[in-house]
Design an enzyme around this catalytic site. Structure first.
Site, PDB file in Angstrom:
ATOM      1  N   ARG A  23     -59.587  -5.558 -60.665  1.00 55.99           N
ATOM      2  CA  ARG A  23     -59.723  -6.218 -59.363  1.00 55.99           C
ATOM      3  C   ARG A  23     -59.273  -5.335 -58.203  1.00 55.99           C
ATOM      4  O   ARG A  23     -59.612  -5.578 -57.067  1.00 55.99           O
ATOM      5  CB  ARG A  23     -58.891  -7.509 -59.336  1.00 55.99           C
ATOM      6  CG  ARG A  23     -59.308  -8.509 -60.387  1.00 55.99           C
ATOM      7  CD  ARG A  23     -58.290  -9.615 -60.489  1.00 55.99           C
ATOM      8  NE  ARG A  23     -56.997  -9.066 -60.941  1.00 55.99           N
ATOM      9  CZ  ARG A  23     -55.853  -9.690 -60.856  1.00 55.99           C
ATOM     10  NH1 ARG A  23     -55.776 -10.901 -60.351  1.00 55.99           N
ATOM     11  NH2 ARG A  23     -54.742  -9.128 -61.299  1.00 55.99           N
ATOM     12  N   HIS A  61     -44.324  11.668 -29.712  1.00 55.14           N
ATOM     13  CA  HIS A  61     -43.705  10.616 -28.919  1.00 55.14           C
ATOM     14  C   HIS A  61     -42.309  10.269 -29.437  1.00 55.14           C
ATOM     15  O   HIS A  61     -42.038  10.383 -30.632  1.00 55.14           O
ATOM     16  CB  HIS A  61     -44.548   9.346 -28.968  1.00 55.14           C
ATOM     17  CG  HIS A  61     -45.950   9.540 -28.497  1.00 55.14           C
ATOM     18  ND1 HIS A  61     -46.993   8.795 -28.979  1.00 55.14           N
ATOM     19  CD2 HIS A  61     -46.492  10.389 -27.589  1.00 55.14           C
ATOM     20  CE1 HIS A  61     -48.112   9.166 -28.383  1.00 55.14           C
ATOM     21  NE2 HIS A  61     -47.835  10.140 -27.548  1.00 55.14           N
ATOM     22  N   LYS A  71     -38.542   4.650 -37.327  1.00 54.42           N
ATOM     23  CA  LYS A  71     -39.893   4.193 -37.643  1.00 54.42           C
ATOM     24  C   LYS A  71     -40.135   4.230 -39.146  1.00 54.42           C
ATOM     25  O   LYS A  71     -39.684   5.148 -39.825  1.00 54.42           O
ATOM     26  CB  LYS A  71     -40.942   5.085 -36.977  1.00 54.42           C
ATOM     27  CG  LYS A  71     -40.914   5.053 -35.475  1.00 54.42           C
ATOM     28  CD  LYS A  71     -41.979   5.963 -34.881  1.00 54.42           C
ATOM     29  CE  LYS A  71     -41.963   5.878 -33.366  1.00 54.42           C
ATOM     30  NZ  LYS A  71     -42.982   6.733 -32.749  1.00 54.42           N
ATOM     31  N   HIS A 118     -42.342  11.974 -32.963  1.00 53.12           N
ATOM     32  CA  HIS A 118     -43.294  11.647 -34.021  1.00 53.12           C
ATOM     33  C   HIS A 118     -44.717  11.775 -33.508  1.00 53.12           C
ATOM     34  O   HIS A 118     -45.004  11.481 -32.349  1.00 53.12           O
ATOM     35  CB  HIS A 118     -43.052  10.209 -34.499  1.00 53.12           C
ATOM     36  CG  HIS A 118     -44.097   9.714 -35.427  1.00 53.12           C
ATOM     37  ND1 HIS A 118     -45.127   8.879 -35.021  1.00 53.12           N
ATOM     38  CD2 HIS A 118     -44.316   9.968 -36.737  1.00 53.12           C
ATOM     39  CE1 HIS A 118     -45.905   8.626 -36.056  1.00 53.12           C
ATOM     40  NE2 HIS A 118     -45.439   9.268 -37.102  1.00 53.12           N
ATOM     41  N   TYR A 131     -46.849   0.986 -37.980  1.00 51.54           N
ATOM     42  CA  TYR A 131     -45.451   1.381 -38.069  1.00 51.54           C
ATOM     43  C   TYR A 131     -44.526   0.283 -37.566  1.00 51.54           C
ATOM     44  O   TYR A 131     -44.819  -0.410 -36.614  1.00 51.54           O
ATOM     45  CB  TYR A 131     -45.183   2.700 -37.350  1.00 51.54           C
ATOM     46  CG  TYR A 131     -45.528   2.736 -35.885  1.00 51.54           C
ATOM     47  CD1 TYR A 131     -44.533   2.683 -34.913  1.00 51.54           C
ATOM     48  CD2 TYR A 131     -46.848   2.858 -35.459  1.00 51.54           C
ATOM     49  CE1 TYR A 131     -44.851   2.736 -33.566  1.00 51.54           C
ATOM     50  CE2 TYR A 131     -47.162   2.923 -34.117  1.00 51.54           C
ATOM     51  CZ  TYR A 131     -46.158   2.856 -33.175  1.00 51.54           C
ATOM     52  OH  TYR A 131     -46.474   2.902 -31.842  1.00 51.54           O
ATOM     53  N   ASP A 169     -50.569  13.030 -23.741  1.00 55.36           N
ATOM     54  CA  ASP A 169     -50.198  13.955 -24.815  1.00 55.36           C
ATOM     55  C   ASP A 169     -50.523  15.405 -24.447  1.00 55.36           C
ATOM     56  O   ASP A 169     -49.765  16.324 -24.765  1.00 55.36           O
ATOM     57  CB  ASP A 169     -50.887  13.560 -26.114  1.00 55.36           C
ATOM     58  CG  ASP A 169     -50.371  12.233 -26.651  1.00 55.36           C
ATOM     59  OD1 ASP A 169     -49.332  11.742 -26.159  1.00 55.36           O
ATOM     60  OD2 ASP A 169     -51.007  11.676 -27.555  1.00 55.36           O
TER      61      ASP A 169
END
Length: 182
Positions: A23, A61, A71, A118, A131, A169
């Site tokens: 399954r 970030h 996180k 991160h 996250y 960024d």
């Protein structure tokens, strides 16, 4: 779940134990009691999700000061390379980065403690990323370090031509000017 110490101080790779049959599979993705016993006390208060196309890089970030966040990151669909950068001056791994491939096939998660920047790069056609964080989002504390900073020498698995970056960024702060942690 199998907990493996990462190459950066305080980072953990968490491998689920999947029960598979015709399954599909079942696995636990998080157990607070086990997590606290092995990693330490963390109280996740918010969960976020993003979806991105191939070539997108989100990061690097972090939230500064009292708004800092730990996180627990995972990939629901697709494949990414996840990056953590140690911003803690007192850490034995200060200034170092760690790259790890995370994908929905393996179900591995990465725990990144407070005091890290991160980011991630999307390798598959699309990727959905989730996250959990232990502190609420605070726009005034948000910081961004350039993904191509030469002091960090991150070996992103994408060519410059493939990289899709937001203006935030693309215009991040150099590591040498970043707000760091003690």
């Amino acid at each position: 779940m199998n907990y493996i110490k990462g190459e950066l101080s305080g980072v953990w790779i968490i491998e689920p134990r999947r029960i598979t049959d015709s399954r599909g599979y079942f696995c636990e993705t998080f157990r607070a009691d086990e997590f606290r016993r092995i990693v330490g006390p963390v109280d996740f208060v918010q969960e976020n999700e993003s979806e991105s196309v191939h070539g997108v890089i989100r990061g690097l970030h972090y939230q500064a000061g009292a708004a800092s966040q730990a996180k627990l990151v995972s990939v629901c669909s697709g494949s990414i390379v996840d990056v953590a950068v140690d911003l803690r001056r007192s850490s034995p791994t200060f200034g170092r980065s760690m790259l790890i491939k995370l994908d929905s096939d393996s179900g591995c998660r990465l725990y990144i403690p407070r005091g890290f920047a991160h980011g991630f790069a999307v390798l598959s056609e699309r990727a959905r990323f989730q996250y959990k964080v232990d502190n609420y989002y605070c726009p005034l504390s948000e910081r961004t370090i350039r993904v191509d900073d030469p002091d960090l020498s991150i070996d992103w698995p994408l060519s410059a031509a493939e990289m899709i970056l937001s203006d935030k960024d693309r215009n991040g702060t150099p590591f040498s000017s970043a707000e760091l942690f003690d």
